[in-house]
Design a protein around this motif. Structure first.
Motif, short mmCIF file in Angstrom:
data_model
loop_
_atom_site.label_atom_id
_atom_site.label_comp_id
_atom_site.label_asym_id
_atom_site.label_seq_id
_atom_site.Cartn_x
_atom_site.Cartn_y
_atom_site.Cartn_z
N VAL A 196 74.26 -8.07 -24.44
CA VAL A 196 72.84 -8.11 -24.07
C VAL A 196 72.02 -8.16 -25.35
O VAL A 196 72.25 -7.39 -26.30
CB VAL A 196 72.47 -6.89 -23.22
N ASN A 197 71.07 -9.06 -25.40
CA ASN A 197 70.22 -9.23 -26.57
C ASN A 197 69.10 -8.19 -26.54
O ASN A 197 68.11 -8.35 -25.82
CB ASN A 197 69.65 -10.65 -26.59
N GLY A 198 69.27 -7.14 -27.33
CA GLY A 198 68.30 -6.05 -27.34
C GLY A 198 66.92 -6.45 -27.82
O GLY A 198 65.96 -5.69 -27.64
N LEU A 199 66.78 -7.61 -28.44
CA LEU A 199 65.46 -8.07 -28.87
C LEU A 199 64.61 -8.52 -27.68
O LEU A 199 63.39 -8.60 -27.80
CB LEU A 199 65.60 -9.24 -29.85
N LYS A 200 65.28 -8.80 -26.54
CA LYS A 200 64.54 -9.36 -25.40
C LYS A 200 64.64 -8.55 -24.12
O LYS A 200 63.79 -8.70 -23.24
CB LYS A 200 65.03 -10.79 -25.13
N THR A 201 65.69 -7.74 -23.99
CA THR A 201 65.86 -7.05 -22.72
C THR A 201 66.77 -5.85 -22.89
O THR A 201 67.27 -5.57 -23.99
CB THR A 201 66.44 -8.02 -21.66
N ASP A 225 76.06 -2.29 -25.82
CA ASP A 225 75.29 -3.52 -25.70
C ASP A 225 75.96 -4.50 -24.74
O ASP A 225 75.44 -5.60 -24.53
CB ASP A 225 75.16 -4.20 -27.06
N GLY A 226 77.11 -4.13 -24.16
CA GLY A 226 77.91 -5.09 -23.42
C GLY A 226 77.87 -4.93 -21.92
O GLY A 226 77.66 -3.83 -21.39
N ILE A 227 78.09 -6.04 -21.23
CA ILE A 227 78.33 -6.02 -19.79
C ILE A 227 79.51 -6.94 -19.51
O ILE A 227 79.77 -7.90 -20.24
CB ILE A 227 77.09 -6.45 -18.97
N ILE A 228 80.25 -6.60 -18.45
CA ILE A 228 81.42 -7.37 -18.04
C ILE A 228 81.10 -8.05 -16.72
O ILE A 228 80.70 -7.39 -15.75
CB ILE A 228 82.66 -6.46 -17.87
N LEU A 229 81.27 -9.35 -16.66
CA LEU A 229 81.01 -10.08 -15.42
C LEU A 229 82.16 -9.85 -14.46
O LEU A 229 83.34 -9.99 -14.82
CB LEU A 229 80.84 -11.57 -15.70
N THR A 230 81.85 -9.51 -13.22
CA THR A 230 82.87 -9.17 -12.23
C THR A 230 83.03 -10.24 -11.16
O THR A 230 83.85 -10.09 -10.27
CB THR A 230 82.53 -7.82 -11.56
N LEU A 283 73.75 -8.05 -35.55
CA LEU A 283 73.18 -7.25 -36.64
C LEU A 283 71.65 -7.34 -36.62
O LEU A 283 70.95 -6.33 -36.78
CB LEU A 283 73.71 -7.74 -37.99
N ALA A 284 71.14 -8.55 -36.40
CA ALA A 284 69.68 -8.74 -36.38
C ALA A 284 69.05 -7.97 -35.24
O ALA A 284 67.96 -7.38 -35.40
CB ALA A 284 69.37 -10.23 -36.25
N ALA A 285 69.72 -7.93 -34.09
CA ALA A 285 69.18 -7.19 -32.95
C ALA A 285 69.14 -5.69 -33.25
O ALA A 285 68.16 -5.00 -32.92
CB ALA A 285 70.02 -7.47 -31.70
N LEU A 286 70.21 -5.18 -33.88
CA LEU A 286 70.23 -3.76 -34.23
C LEU A 286 69.16 -3.43 -35.27
O LEU A 286 68.67 -2.30 -35.32
CB LEU A 286 71.61 -3.36 -34.75
N MET A 287 68.80 -4.41 -36.09
CA MET A 287 67.75 -4.21 -37.09
C MET A 287 66.36 -4.45 -36.52
O MET A 287 65.37 -4.41 -37.26
CB MET A 287 68.01 -5.15 -38.28
N LYS A 288 66.30 -4.77 -35.22
CA LYS A 288 65.02 -5.01 -34.53
C LYS A 288 64.23 -6.15 -35.17
O LYS A 288 62.99 -6.13 -35.21
CB LYS A 288 64.19 -3.73 -34.45
N GLY A 311 67.64 -19.33 -32.69
CA GLY A 311 66.45 -19.78 -31.98
C GLY A 311 66.45 -19.35 -30.52
O GLY A 311 65.43 -18.90 -29.99
N ARG A 312 67.59 -19.50 -29.86
CA ARG A 312 67.69 -19.12 -28.44
C ARG A 312 67.50 -17.62 -28.24
O ARG A 312 66.87 -17.19 -27.28
CB ARG A 312 69.05 -19.56 -27.88
N LEU A 313 68.03 -16.83 -29.18
CA LEU A 313 67.98 -15.38 -29.04
C LEU A 313 66.73 -14.76 -29.64
O LEU A 313 66.49 -13.56 -29.51
CB LEU A 313 69.22 -14.75 -29.70
N GLY A 314 65.92 -15.56 -30.32
CA GLY A 314 64.69 -15.05 -30.90
C GLY A 314 64.88 -14.30 -32.21
O GLY A 314 64.05 -13.47 -32.59
N VAL A 315 65.95 -14.59 -32.93
CA VAL A 315 66.22 -13.95 -34.21
C VAL A 315 65.52 -14.72 -35.32
O VAL A 315 65.66 -15.94 -35.43
CB VAL A 315 67.74 -13.89 -34.48
N THR A 316 64.79 -14.01 -36.17
CA THR A 316 63.99 -14.68 -37.21
C THR A 316 64.32 -14.21 -38.62
O THR A 316 63.71 -14.67 -39.58
CB THR A 316 62.49 -14.43 -36.95
N ILE A 317 65.29 -13.30 -38.79
CA ILE A 317 65.50 -12.71 -40.12
C ILE A 317 66.78 -13.20 -40.79
O ILE A 317 67.19 -12.66 -41.82
CB ILE A 317 65.52 -11.17 -40.05
N VAL A 318 67.42 -14.23 -40.22
CA VAL A 318 68.69 -14.73 -40.77
C VAL A 318 68.45 -15.98 -41.62
O VAL A 318 67.78 -16.92 -41.19
CB VAL A 318 69.71 -15.05 -39.66
#
Length: 456
Positions: A196-201, A225-230, A283-288, A311-318
């Motif tokens: 799960v992308n913590g930057l968005k949800t 941060d994980g989910i398993i599809l059932t 890493l970027a998500a954990l760094m907010k 771009g898809r995940l909204g990460v801007t610091i890489v």
């Protein structure tokens, strides 16, 4: 004018023919199954959902059970098995796989389709394919298997379809019961885990978003941060949750690598061997999204994928840099709070997901990987600032690539001390303080991790 549907059907590939084509490329070109399957499944040559499912099963099932299938072929072929051409072997393997491991395909259909594939691809061998498959079908219940009591290594290698050298190593290290358990799990379909992308949800909202689109999921056992599809999720990438960057497909153990690093917002982080960026973006998500991440990889195409995913995940610091991680630019020396080296390795912890690896890796390769890993770790250490952290991880389960590399590094780097990770569930930390997972113990890919701090 209406299109000629007969001609149209002729142009379309059959799932069995496509499976043999993929397996041939894996054997002849050293290709990997997943990207080849993605090409076929993203195109229009195989449109029927049942055919697409059969193609996937034939490719992965044949790769997983190849050792057992080859044992059967060798006992029904009067010549030298090693002299059979690769396309003929793969036609026979896929045919026998259907006879032994699928219950919805009539035996006559499996044989007839295999002969049809042979007539199209290697017509001179069609008679041989027909004769062997019909002979196997007649004597299916009379096959003599290796006896566990006489030679456990041989029996496990054949019955559970793993290379003998690897089985022997595991027998020495884990004993018979755990070796069998490891092999059995490696022959199963791995769960589909997403991060799960913590930057968005949040996890709860991501689970709800997927449920709204007919995909059920549950929280992961180890990764927060994980989910398993059932439920089956063939159309996962077409969901709004995926398009909007709420989730990313990533094995649960792989998700824990970023937690091992434990970066803080505002820090400067170096990710060596970043690949397509699964761990980089975590890493970027954990760094907010605050701070800076430099991602290096030798392959420019992988860095392009990383940039697209950012771009898809909204990460801007890489910031991506193509290059060899064994070289350390002057500007990098002592400049980073955290350095991650997710080193190239044998991948023997991912045999469920990448079954072709087991037939490709040889014992001598482990030492080759070890030498590369030692060089990379020495180089990575140069970029860590005093008080900074260095994480070394692999998706391997061999001491040559893991604890032996760590011991060699510490012997030559007195400025570094190994510390126990704080962001990892305690049950995944072994008695020596290493992060370690196994498919048969934890239901994840097999991963290893060590964390160091630079004292001066």
């Amino acid at each position: 004018m209406e299109p000629d549907m007969t001609e149209e059907r002729k142009k379309q590939k059959t799932p069995r023919g496509a499976a043999v084509e993929i397996l041939n490329r894996i054997d002849q070109q050293g290709a990997h199954a997943e990207p080849l399957l993605d090409v076929f499944l993203s195109g229009t040559e195989i449109r029927n959902p049942q055919d697409r499912g059969l193609l996937t099963e034939l490719v992965y099932g044949t790769l997983r059970m190849r050792g057992r299938l080859d044992w059967i072929i060798a006992r029904h072929y009067r010549g030298d098995f090693s002299t059979l051409e690769i396309p003929v072997r793969n036609i026979l393997r896929t045919g026998i796989y259907q006879l032994f491991f699928t219950d919805r395909i009539p035996a006559f259909a499996a044989v007839n389709e295999a002969v049809a594939v042979a007539k199209k691809g290697c017509p001179a061998a069609a008679g041989l394919v027909n004769a062997i498959l019909r002979n196997v079908l007649r004597k299916k219940e009379q096959i003599a298997w290796p006896e566990m009591a006489k030679d456990p290594g041989k029996a496990i290698a054949v019955l559970h379809s793993h290379p003998r050298w690897l089985v022997d190593r595991w027998l020495d290290r884990y004993g018979i019961d755990e070796t069998i358990a490891a092999c059995q799990v490696n022959n199963t379909i791995p769960p589909l885990a997403v991060r799960v992308n913590g930057l968005k949800t949040s996890r709860e909202k991501a689970v709800a978003a997927l449920a709204a689109e007919g995909i059920t999921a549950q929280t992961a056992r180890f990764s927060q941060d994980g989910i398993i599809l059932t439920t089956p999720a063939a159309g996962l990438r077409e969901t709004a949750a995926f398009r909007d960057g709420l989730i990313r497909v990533q094995d649960e153990a792989s998700q824990l690598v970023a937690r091992l690093c434990a970066p803080q917002p505002g820090e400067r982080v170096l990710d060596l061997c970043a690949g397509a960026g699964g761990k980089t973006l975590h890493l970027a998500a954990l760094m907010k999204n605050r701070g800076e991440i430099i991602a290096i990889d030798l392959h420019l195409d992988k860095l392009r994928l990383l940039a697209a995913e950012a771009g898809r995940l909204g990460v801007t610091i890489v910031e991506t840099h193509p290059g060899n991680a064994t070289g350390t630019p002057a500007a990098f020396r002592g400049a980073f709070d955290r350095v991650l080296l997710d080193a190239p390795c044998s991948g023997l912890g991912t045999l469920r997901r990448n079954p072709e690896i087991r037939w490709r890796i040889a014992p001598a390769d482990l030492e080759k990987y070890s030498q590369i890993q030692r060089r990379l770790l020495r180089s990575a250490a140069l970029s860590v600032k005093p008080g900074g952290r260095l994480a070394y991880t692999t998706c391997a389960v061999t001491p040559e690539e893991n604890e032996n590399v760590v011991a060699d590094f510490l012997a030559g780097h007195p400025a570094f001390t190994r510390i126990s990770p704080e962001g990892i569930p305690p049950e995944l930390i072994d008695a020596d303080g290493f992060f370690r997972t196994f498919p048969h113990r934890h239901g994840t890919d097999g991963f290893f991790g060590a964390l160091f701090i630079r004292n001066i």
